[in-house]
Design an enzyme around this catalytic site. Structure first.
Site: not given
Ligand code: DGJ
Length: 712
Positions: A447, A511
């Site tokens: 990430d 997301d």
């Protein structure tokens, strides 16, 4: 003084370049493959401009590296200087290496002490061309590079439709198409990552170009840092396209014999419409860029993030693994929250040691349980970041990218580490590597959750070095652990580009997994990237980012457009839901092998709210089509769907694979007749030419159709 001419041919495209008076070559044709032979004199005659009044007295060119000193008034391809001197340049072509699939030009400006290498290579099968520049300082004094664009390409004025992708966190890859007129269209990205806001790629097309027909050129800069995309229109030379890295001041200062190389610009062109453009880019990525493991059966993921967030607890995790396994998950991923002091996003980044207060026996009980189910194990990291509230920052505050005395500007309470520092690099490599070995980690979700500002290292700008160091760290881990798979995630889809894909092979596009929002996200993504590398997880009934409620069928069908997985809390599924998830997961597993090589077709809308796309196997024996509605259609019935890309001579069995067809049926008095038996057999020709009726599709419904060749 003879003109020199160079040619490259891929399966369907030709590229012709001309060099006059030893100047850097100019692209004089880039388009559909030419069958005719051409020679340099003919090309010169055809492409030498008129000399207009009120302009320079001689003819000017728009070469791969346009130079102000030769009469170019647009963005010079090279901007740099030697302590204020040599601010303008003029290169002469010195040598050329010609191969069937590449051209390498060497040009020099001896008075400026500079050498330029231009490399153009092609991948014949996919019709994708790769372009880059390398500049070398051959003089004794330092040369500062302010900007070096990738090779500049002239564009026809007829290509006046410009498609780009934009967005924000939770809404990536949103397509924007504008009509170009006078002036320039420019995107400057200074966020230190590919970014949510802009994507480093564009498509130029004609007004009449659509998904299935028409001329288009796509260009994509394979770079995960700062960049410029520029389409400009100047009087003498019509339109040109130039892309390059945006450098921070003083970031690239070349000593004698040092070089700076641009990122690679990838281009592809077609006269067959936008779906073909995408297929060519997909084929290139599959064949030339992506790690080999992306060509194997891609497992169904179950990710802990939306199920548990930071609520890590061994019993809950084990229950989640069991429930996910029961619905077909093959890989369990422990997301953010497992390492020291990471009970929220306030602290812990940088301390890559398992938190013993939460996991007294380490991750072993969890990993052993995952393995006992025959599943793989993945772990989340954010290697480039540190929280000031961490042991790492407390002992090494100097490891952060920063410009003292200016204060740090936190985002998600974290700072960016300066990966160009060798000691830090080693620390990250070893702390990740130890865990990969200890737990035999199959996959890392890598990430990167903030934009980078003030990228200073020892008072010098270091954004360029930072990106190269990220690539290097990934490569070092890949080399040490050849079976390891790395996914690129950056608060969703802020780092998806061909640069990162050489080091990773799966991407988290957003997301936002609300299936209705996902329609546009996945559409934009598919313009450049093959669907099988896109993590596409089924979310909860109420989407966490939007609050929208959707049926499980719609969520699962939309997730089948990528590498499917679960983000919902599997523990909370009832029996019926579990059966539904299993139904779609089985479909994914039955089809994933051919899906990894499929051609993706986006069909033109038959109703504004209906979005149709299909994956057709390379041998055309099987296809999966999804139709998703994000609104109410205007007519009482949505109309007829004409498929595309099938073998006209083959007989296909068409089946609706929705787990819950009754749900669609209850919105009208009857489904279309062919759905009475939920199946029909028809030739590819009739499916494409006559087509067939769709059921009434109210907002947020989705249809999954399979075409399977009967004799196959
Ligand atoms: C952002 C990612 O996009 C999410 O999927 C999740 O991994 C969080 N970060 C964790 O902090």
């Amino acid at each position: 003084m003879n003109p020199r001419f160079f040619r490259l041919d891929s399966n369907d495209s030709s590229l012709l370049l001309l060099s006059l008076a030893h100047a850097i070559p100019t692209v004089v044709y880039y388009g559909a493959k030419l069958r005719s032979a051409v020679d340099a004199d003919t090309l010169q005659t055809l492409t030498s401009n008129a000399i207009p009044n009120a302009k320079l007295d001689g003819r000017t060119q728009l070469p791969l590296l346009p130079e102000n000193s030769r009469g170019f008034f647009g963005e010079p391809g090279l901007q740099g200087h030697r302590n204020g001197g040599n601010f303008t340049h003029q290169f002469l072509l010195e040598s050329v290496e010609e191969n069937t699939d590449s051209l390498c030009f060497v040009a020099s400006d001896n008075s400026a002490g500079l050498q330029l290498n231009i490399t153009i290579s092609l991948h014949a099968l996919s019709n994708v061309f790769s372009w880059k520049h390398r500049l070398t300082n051959t003089a004794k004094t330092e040369f500062t590079v302010d900007y070096l664009g990738c090779p500049t390409l002239p564009m026809s004025l007829a290509m006046n439709q410009l498609t780009t992708l934009h967005g924000r966190w939770g809404k990536e890859f949103q397509q924007q198409t504008v009509e170009l007129a006078a002036g320039r269209f420019q995107i400057d990205n200074r966020r230190g990552r590919t970014s949510h806001e802009h994507f480093p790629g564009l498509i130029l097309s004609e007004g009449t170009t659509g998904e299935l027909a028409g001329t288009a050129i796509a260009a994509h800069l394979g770079w995960s840092g700062n960049y410029r995309l520029l389409v400009d229109n100047i009087s003498e030379h019509q339109r040109y396209l130039q892309c390059g890295e945006l450098l921070l001041p003083g970031e690239v200062i070349l000593k004698q014999n040092e070089s700076y190389e641009t990122p690679v610009l990838f281009t592809t062109q077609s006269d067959a419409g936008l779906s073909t453009i995408s297929q060519q880019l997909h084929q290139f990525a599959r064949n030339k860029l992506l790690p080999k493991w992306t060509r194997t059966k891609r497992p169904v993921h179950s990710n802990s993030w939306e199920a548990l967030y930071f609520d890590h607890d061994m019993d809950k995790l084990i229950a989640l693994v069991d429930a996910a396994h029961a619905t077909g998950a093959e890989r369990f991923i422990l997301d953010d929250g497992w390492f020291n002091a990471r009970r929220s996003d306030d602290a812990g980044l940088g301390d890559w040691q398992v938190d013993e207060t939460v996991f007294p026996d380490g991750l072993h009980p969890l990993v052993d349980h995952v393995r006992s189910k025959g599943m793989q194990f993945g772990l989340w990291f954010e290697p480039e970041m540190v929280n000031p509230d961490s042991a790492l920052f407390r002992s090494h505050p100097e490891w952060v990218l920063q410009c003292p005395p200016y204060p740090l500007l936190p985002a998600r309470k974290q700072e960016v580490l300066d990966l160009s520092q060798p000691e830090l690099f080693e620390y990250l490599f070893y702390s990740i590597s130890i865990l990969v070995e200890q737990y035999q980690i199959d996959y890392i979700k890598w990430d990167m959750n903030r934009d980078t500002l003030n990228a200073g290292s020892g008072q010098q700008a270091s954004q360029h070095k930072q990106i190269l160091a990220v690539y290097r760290l990934m490569d070092a881990l890949n080399k040490k652990h050849p079976k390891l798979e790395i996914e690129s995630c950056a608060s969703g889809g802020a780092r998806v580009d061909f640069g990162i894909l050489e080091h990773t092979g799966r991407v988290w596009a957003s997301d936002n997994i609300d299936p209705i929002e996902r329609i546009d996200i996945q559409h934009g993504f598919s313009l450049f990237f093959p669907p099988e590398i896109m993590g596409a997880h089924i979310g909860s009934a109420t989407a966490h980012l939007t609050g929208r409620q959707t049926t499980l069928d719609t969520r699962a069908i939309v997730a089948l457009q990528g590498q499917t997985g679960f983000e919902f809390d599997s523990r909370k599924l009832n029996d019926e839901e579990r059966a539904t998830v299993k139904h779609y997961t089985d479909i994914y597993k039955q089809n994933r092998e051919w899906l990894g090589e499929a051609r993706l077709w986006r069909l033109p809308s038959i109703q504004e709210c209906l979005h149709v796309c299909g994956m057709v196997s390379a041998d055309q024996t099987i296809a999966l089509w999804t139709v998703v509605s994000n609104g109410s259609h205007l007519q009482a019935t949505p109309g007829k769907l004409n498929l595309h890309g099938l073998n006209p001579d083959a007989i296909y069995e068409v089946t609706c694979l929705n787990a819950n067809i009754d749900y669609l049926a209850h919105f009208g008095k009857a489904l279309p007749q062919w759905m009475d038996d939920n199946s029909m057999s028809l030739s590819g020709e009739l499916l494409m030419r006559i087509g067939f009726m769709l059921p009434y599709m109210p907002p947020q419904t989705a249809l999954l159709l399979r075409c399977r060749e009967l004799s196959a």
